[in-house]
Every structure is written in structure tokens, then in C-alpha cells.
Design an enzyme around this catalytic site. Sequence first.
Site, PDB file in Angstrom:
ATOM      1  N   HIS A  67      27.415 -25.224  70.925  1.00 45.33           N
ATOM      2  CA  HIS A  67      28.503 -25.755  70.108  1.00 45.33           C
ATOM      3  C   HIS A  67      29.440 -26.658  70.916  1.00 45.33           C
ATOM      4  O   HIS A  67      30.424 -27.168  70.383  1.00 45.33           O
ATOM      5  CB  HIS A  67      29.287 -24.626  69.422  1.00 45.33           C
ATOM      6  N   ASP A 107      23.201 -19.948  70.584  1.00 47.17           N
ATOM      7  CA  ASP A 107      24.269 -20.821  71.087  1.00 47.17           C
ATOM      8  C   ASP A 107      24.035 -21.119  72.570  1.00 47.17           C
ATOM      9  O   ASP A 107      24.757 -20.645  73.450  1.00 47.17           O
ATOM     10  CB  ASP A 107      25.633 -20.152  70.869  1.00 47.17           C
ATOM     11  N   SER A 191      34.535 -22.158  76.324  1.00 46.51           N
ATOM     12  CA  SER A 191      33.166 -22.182  75.817  1.00 46.51           C
ATOM     13  C   SER A 191      32.199 -22.804  76.820  1.00 46.51           C
ATOM     14  O   SER A 191      32.510 -23.798  77.475  1.00 46.51           O
ATOM     15  CB  SER A 191      33.098 -22.996  74.515  1.00 46.51           C
TER      16      SER A 191
END
Length: 253
Positions: A67, A107, A191
Site C-alpha cells: 500500500h 500487503d 508503513s
Amino acid sequence: MSILWHVTCLLLLRSCTPGFSMQDGIVGGIDSVPHSRPYMVYIRDKVSKQTCGGFLVREDFVMTAAHCPQRHPMVYLGVNDTKHLPDGVEVEPFPHSEFNMNSTGHDIMLLKLKSPATLSKTVSTITFPKTKNEAISKDCMVMGWGWKKYHHESPSNVLKEANVTLIDSENCGTADTLCTEGSTGPARGDSGGPLVCGGVAQGIVSFSKDKANASYLAVYTHISHYLPWINHTIKSPTQQQYETWKGKLDKLI
């Protein structure tokens, strides 16, 4: 579940949207000794300026979350303070084919550097699991340039890190995730960074969510569950060509 995924991804990515910058640090973390985590990579989209963390797993590959920026990503190696970035390196993104922003799972993304890194004291790789069922130490570390407070912008340009502890898998989620819980851990902007356990990158920061007891659950992509995909993606063209021809010869024989 898709709504939860969307909201929690926003929590991690808000500092990655236009108007924000990745100048922050792990919640409850301390400043990393400069260049003591030489595998850490700062990722920024050339156009949107969205940013994420990542980590170098081979001279020509960075691992991060799917992402994170995919359209025009640039990677910066050997970074401690984001105010002093080296020249960026262009990359080719390889997100997992089954990743979808509207649902959980898969992910994970690999970024192939168009110019392989020159390894040194400030730029080096980190080991990731070799087998799916490899034992994992529960004492881990997470690091990145994300916010220092979960719900308040609190900029810090330097890399930060914090010790975290894995919780039992039954309290986490799906088999392809790892989790840590508490008031310390990754937040917005972290992230794609690694969850390092026993010196091995075992997870990738994916998302986090509030819990009823005012603590936070951080969820990481479990790297070992994607070893076949990883190994296929990072094979050299020569090796892939050899295996293709070997397969054809085996059939003929």
C-alpha cells in the site's frame, strides 16, 4: 473488514499524503544511533511526495508494503535524518498480484533498484526468513520515520526505533500476519518498515488499530508466508531463463 482495512491504512498513510511529510518517529521510540540500521530505506513518490519506509534485502531489491507508493517511487539509502537526503535511486515496483487496498492480506511489495546499491557501513542488507516454519523470537524491534504520537502530528526527522513483543497468533488475525500490542509501536508514516526479531526481518508494517483498553494493535505482513513469491520475484533473468529451459529439457527427457 474492508472498512477497517481502509481506516487503519489511512492511519499509517496520513503522513504520506500531500501536505504532510515523513518527518516523524515510532511512538514510544528512541533515536536510533545514526546509521546503526543500515538496511533501512526511505521511500518517496516523485510526484505525490507520499512516503514510506522499507528495507534492503539484496543489493538490487527493497522490501516494503504494497500500500506504499507504487507509481513513481524513489528510494533513498543510508538515511538517518530526512533533512539530509542522498541522491535517490529509481526503482521498478513489484506489488503482490493479490493485494487490494479494499481488503486485508498480501500487503507486500518488492522494489527493484535500477542501479544496485554499493554496500558499505551505512548501506547494507538485512536477512529475511529462509523457511516458512522458521522459529521467531517474540522480542522484536520496529523502526521508522512515523509519528511519535498516535493522534497528534509530532515531527522528528531522525530514524527512531522501539522494542515490541509479539502476541500469540490466535489473538492476531490471519496466518499471514504477525501482531504486537501496547502503547509503543508503529504509527502514521511507518508503513513498509521491518519488524526485526532476532536480527531477522520477520514482518512488514501494514496497519494498526485502536483497542478498547486504549492500547494499539499493530499488524505486520508475515514475510515467511510469501517466500515462494519473493524468491520468484528476485531471481535474476539468467536464473529464470535457465530454469525455464531446464524445465523444457526435463519434459523432453
